[in-house]
Design a protein around this motif. Sequence first.
Motif, mmCIF file in Angstrom:
data_model
loop_
_atom_site.group_PDB
_atom_site.id
_atom_site.type_symbol
_atom_site.label_atom_id
_atom_site.label_comp_id
_atom_site.label_asym_id
_atom_site.label_seq_id
_atom_site.Cartn_x
_atom_site.Cartn_y
_atom_site.Cartn_z
ATOM 1 N N MET A 122 10.562 2.484 3.679
ATOM 2 C CA MET A 122 12.185 2.292 3.251
ATOM 3 C C MET A 122 11.996 0.690 2.686
ATOM 4 O O MET A 122 11.100 -0.164 3.740
ATOM 5 C CB MET A 122 12.649 2.702 4.504
ATOM 6 N N PRO A 123 12.800 0.090 2.243
ATOM 7 C CA PRO A 123 12.967 -1.376 1.212
ATOM 8 C C PRO A 123 13.954 -1.818 2.499
ATOM 9 O O PRO A 123 14.358 -1.859 3.391
ATOM 10 C CB PRO A 123 13.855 -0.937 0.509
ATOM 11 N N LEU A 124 12.955 -2.674 2.523
ATOM 12 C CA LEU A 124 13.523 -4.611 3.810
ATOM 13 C C LEU A 124 14.721 -4.736 3.274
ATOM 14 O O LEU A 124 14.816 -4.447 1.228
ATOM 15 C CB LEU A 124 12.037 -5.279 3.398
ATOM 16 N N ALA A 125 15.694 -4.994 3.423
ATOM 17 C CA ALA A 125 16.460 -5.620 2.840
ATOM 18 C C ALA A 125 16.951 -6.644 2.280
ATOM 19 O O ALA A 125 17.336 -7.137 0.946
ATOM 20 C CB ALA A 125 18.183 -6.195 4.234
ATOM 21 N N THR A 126 15.900 -7.491 2.762
ATOM 22 C CA THR A 126 15.127 -9.111 2.305
ATOM 23 C C THR A 126 13.373 -9.267 2.208
ATOM 24 O O THR A 126 12.960 -8.552 2.759
ATOM 25 C CB THR A 126 16.092 -10.127 2.370
ATOM 26 N N PRO A 127 13.294 -8.695 0.439
ATOM 27 C CA PRO A 127 12.262 -9.660 0.346
ATOM 28 C C PRO A 127 11.008 -10.541 2.066
ATOM 29 O O PRO A 127 11.931 -11.480 1.744
ATOM 30 C CB PRO A 127 11.691 -9.369 -0.816
ATOM 31 N N GLU A 128 10.436 -10.121 2.661
ATOM 32 C CA GLU A 128 9.571 -11.340 3.074
ATOM 33 C C GLU A 128 8.072 -11.729 2.637
ATOM 34 O O GLU A 128 7.253 -11.254 2.316
ATOM 35 C CB GLU A 128 9.326 -9.964 4.588
ATOM 36 N N PRO A 129 8.221 -12.949 2.250
ATOM 37 C CA PRO A 129 7.289 -13.731 2.304
ATOM 38 C C PRO A 129 6.295 -13.562 3.417
ATOM 39 O O PRO A 129 5.871 -13.747 4.094
ATOM 40 C CB PRO A 129 7.550 -15.540 2.085
ATOM 41 N N LEU A 130 5.237 -13.119 2.556
ATOM 42 C CA LEU A 130 3.670 -13.113 3.243
ATOM 43 C C LEU A 130 2.812 -13.958 3.863
ATOM 44 O O LEU A 130 3.538 -14.707 3.662
ATOM 45 C CB LEU A 130 2.221 -12.333 2.084
ATOM 46 N N GLY A 131 3.072 -13.010 5.359
ATOM 47 C CA GLY A 131 2.149 -14.228 6.669
ATOM 48 C C GLY A 131 1.011 -14.545 6.127
ATOM 49 O O GLY A 131 0.297 -13.459 5.114
ATOM 50 N N ALA A 132 0.189 -14.978 7.212
ATOM 51 C CA ALA A 132 -1.088 -15.146 7.266
ATOM 52 C C ALA A 132 -2.310 -13.604 7.089
ATOM 53 O O ALA A 132 -3.015 -13.175 6.406
ATOM 54 C CB ALA A 132 -1.875 -16.065 8.371
ATOM 55 N N GLU A 133 -1.592 -12.739 7.937
ATOM 56 C CA GLU A 133 -1.997 -11.206 7.736
ATOM 57 C C GLU A 133 -0.745 -9.741 7.549
ATOM 58 O O GLU A 133 0.077 -10.145 8.110
ATOM 59 C CB GLU A 133 -2.820 -10.957 9.179
ATOM 60 N N LEU A 134 -1.069 -9.461 7.685
ATOM 61 C CA LEU A 134 -0.627 -7.454 7.491
ATOM 62 C C LEU A 134 -1.474 -6.726 8.562
ATOM 63 O O LEU A 134 -2.642 -7.056 8.638
ATOM 64 C CB LEU A 134 -0.406 -6.754 6.390
ATOM 65 N N ILE A 135 -0.233 -6.112 9.173
ATOM 66 C CA ILE A 135 -1.431 -5.242 10.307
ATOM 67 C C ILE A 135 -0.821 -3.492 9.437
ATOM 68 O O ILE A 135 0.074 -3.615 9.613
ATOM 69 C CB ILE A 135 -1.192 -5.597 11.759
ATOM 70 N N LEU A 136 -1.852 -3.255 9.827
ATOM 71 C CA LEU A 136 -2.221 -1.537 8.532
ATOM 72 C C LEU A 136 -2.473 -1.115 9.876
ATOM 73 O O LEU A 136 -3.307 -0.212 9.963
ATOM 74 C CB LEU A 136 -2.133 -1.509 7.678
ATOM 75 N N ALA A 137 -2.042 0.164 10.924
ATOM 76 C CA ALA A 137 -1.870 1.412 11.671
ATOM 77 C C ALA A 137 -2.136 2.263 10.737
ATOM 78 O O ALA A 137 -1.589 2.693 10.234
ATOM 79 C CB ALA A 137 -0.792 1.450 13.273
ATOM 80 N N PRO A 138 -2.476 3.152 11.321
ATOM 81 C CA PRO A 138 -3.039 4.574 11.157
ATOM 82 C C PRO A 138 -1.566 5.503 10.375
ATOM 83 O O PRO A 138 -0.366 5.098 11.252
ATOM 84 C CB PRO A 138 -3.553 5.113 12.250
ATOM 85 N N ALA A 139 -1.811 5.836 9.538
ATOM 86 C CA ALA A 139 -0.421 6.511 8.835
ATOM 87 C C ALA A 139 1.108 5.082 8.507
ATOM 88 O O ALA A 139 1.615 6.245 7.657
ATOM 89 C CB ALA A 139 0.153 7.294 9.919
ATOM 90 N N GLN A 140 0.760 4.352 8.683
ATOM 91 C CA GLN A 140 1.520 3.397 8.493
ATOM 92 C C GLN A 140 1.304 2.827 6.381
ATOM 93 O O GLN A 140 0.141 3.210 6.030
ATOM 94 C CB GLN A 140 1.868 2.006 8.765
ATOM 95 N N ARG A 141 2.334 2.719 5.927
ATOM 96 C CA ARG A 141 2.449 1.875 4.853
ATOM 97 C C ARG A 141 3.171 0.676 4.017
ATOM 98 O O ARG A 141 4.210 0.542 5.656
ATOM 99 C CB ARG A 141 3.138 3.197 3.894
ATOM 100 N N ILE A 142 2.834 -0.549 3.569
ATOM 101 C CA ILE A 142 3.919 -1.105 3.602
ATOM 102 C C ILE A 142 3.233 -0.964 1.728
ATOM 103 O O ILE A 142 2.450 -1.273 1.082
ATOM 104 C CB ILE A 142 2.399 -2.400 4.047
ATOM 105 N N ASP A 143 4.649 -1.631 1.048
ATOM 106 C CA ASP A 143 4.699 -1.896 -0.313
ATOM 107 C C ASP A 143 4.709 -3.248 -0.498
ATOM 108 O O ASP A 143 6.208 -4.299 0.046
ATOM 109 C CB ASP A 143 5.911 -1.328 -0.460
ATOM 110 N N LEU A 144 4.374 -3.693 -1.357
ATOM 111 C CA LEU A 144 3.823 -5.752 -1.719
ATOM 112 C C LEU A 144 4.056 -5.760 -2.685
ATOM 113 O O LEU A 144 4.013 -5.210 -3.490
ATOM 114 C CB LEU A 144 2.464 -5.865 -1.223
ATOM 115 N N ILE A 145 4.971 -6.738 -3.229
ATOM 116 C CA ILE A 145 4.892 -7.640 -4.618
ATOM 117 C C ILE A 145 4.018 -8.717 -3.915
ATOM 118 O O ILE A 145 4.856 -9.545 -4.102
ATOM 119 C CB ILE A 145 6.410 -7.584 -5.174
ATOM 120 N N VAL A 146 3.256 -8.964 -5.725
ATOM 121 C CA VAL A 146 2.345 -9.622 -5.613
ATOM 122 C C VAL A 146 2.573 -10.360 -6.565
ATOM 123 O O VAL A 146 2.348 -9.719 -7.763
ATOM 124 C CB VAL A 146 1.041 -9.794 -4.583
ATOM 125 N N ASP A 147 2.016 -11.909 -7.003
ATOM 126 C CA ASP A 147 1.880 -12.543 -8.139
ATOM 127 C C ASP A 147 0.280 -12.961 -8.256
ATOM 128 O O ASP A 147 0.258 -13.858 -6.926
ATOM 129 C CB ASP A 147 2.705 -13.421 -7.990
#
Length: 467
Positions: free
Chosen positions: A248-273
């Motif tokens: 599900m899209p975030l209403a506002t893209p969120e700038p990446l912090g220091a770390e991402l946590i990805l639990a089993p079955a979760q997904r994260i879509d990133l747009i990176v440069d």
Amino acid sequence: MMADTLTRRRFCSGLAGLTGLAAGGFSRPAFAAPATLTAQKARVQLAPEGYPATDVWSYDGSLPGPMIRAPQGTRLERRLLNSLDVPTSVHWHGIRIDNAMDGVAGLTQKAVPPGEGFDYAFDLPDAGTYWYHAHTNSMEQVARGLSGPLIVDEAQAPDIDRDEVLMLGDWLLDPDTGRFAEPFDHPMSLSHGGRTGNLVGVNGRFDHGLTARQNDRLRLRLINSATARIFVLRLQGMTGWTVALDGMPLATPEPLGAELILAPAQRIDLIVDITAEEGTPAALAMAMQDDSWRALVEVAVTGRAATTPRPAPPALPPNPAMAPPDLSQARALDMVMEGGAMAGMEGATYQGERLDFRALIERGQFWALSGQAGMPESPFARLSRGEPVRMRLENRTAFAHAMHLHGMHFREVRADGSFGPMRDTILSIPDEPLEIAFTADNPGKWLFHCHMLAHAASGMTTWIEVA
Ligand code: C2O
Ligand code: CU
């Protein structure tokens, strides 16, 4: 006689005409059988070169299974063919799906016996990053490889140079034989953090790599297909934004912090440069137990795409509205997680019988959800269609749990009463109560369980009914 011949000739020429039309006119006749997805054994090189290959259970012979990709708003059809020696079924994780197609053996369908098939057909209301996996004895079947990515494309793709699906996996192998370590229901995995592997990889490879140019903009779709491992991730040589969670899209893209946590079955879509210069590698790295970082995906940087980096990306187009639940009208439910090593519990009801912890363990049950170990005969809650629900999750165990609701996305209700983003799987930490809320708008029988699949198999599975 004469009439017969004439009829036959007409009939035959008619057929010839039809055949000619079909061959020349239609690339795909309307009566074509749906595309298949075959659950089958395969042998793949999961471990690094020099180690033995691994016998896996796969979809279509590859690990992960084939990427299934379709435009938003279309209907997906797949005929599951079961070429394994055991019954199986497919769950389409995160799709707001017709209940009959949810793939949960024993709840929404019968498991498909060896040699037989099942036709899955359902609409894809939401764009985003999803995945599919076995949902019959999933603790073993997913650990043996039965999962794959499911991508639903927006009508209008975001402005990026490349779209990369990165399916993170975690396998427990015997390094000498290359075989999966057995048993899959080892009491140690059941009672502790689940079946954690000794080989981590991406898209079925130990050394999955990418190439990109400096200033390239990539969409990275991270999917955690591990049966237990919680990935702590960091990007090196890239900056970017989180643009979607659990599809599900975030209403506002969120700038990446220091770390991402990805639990089993979760997904994260990133747009990176890509910020790294030519010759300096960029990477998606994971935290190791000793606090060092290991590159999970190395990105070789070759050349430069543009002289200036682009501005922040706009939000992805929203999926069809899911109204935030009206909390003042919401039914309040309490989900208490208990059991496991180090915390234990007094007892729970299992198959209609109240048992103490020791008796539960003898039956392979280490955990309970609100006093109930394992799948109860009647649902944890019966909800009427459209009813708003808020559910407190209280983790009285010594372990983290990735709690997943089938069929509907929920939102976290934060301490200040505001809503978090929509998710289908949320990580619950010991002694940090959470509250989630959703509108029960999808009718059917929906599982709610821990996606540490060894936990799900040893107590942490229940269900709700929406009617
Ligand atoms: Cu991803 Cu019940 O499943
Ligand atoms: Cu769990």
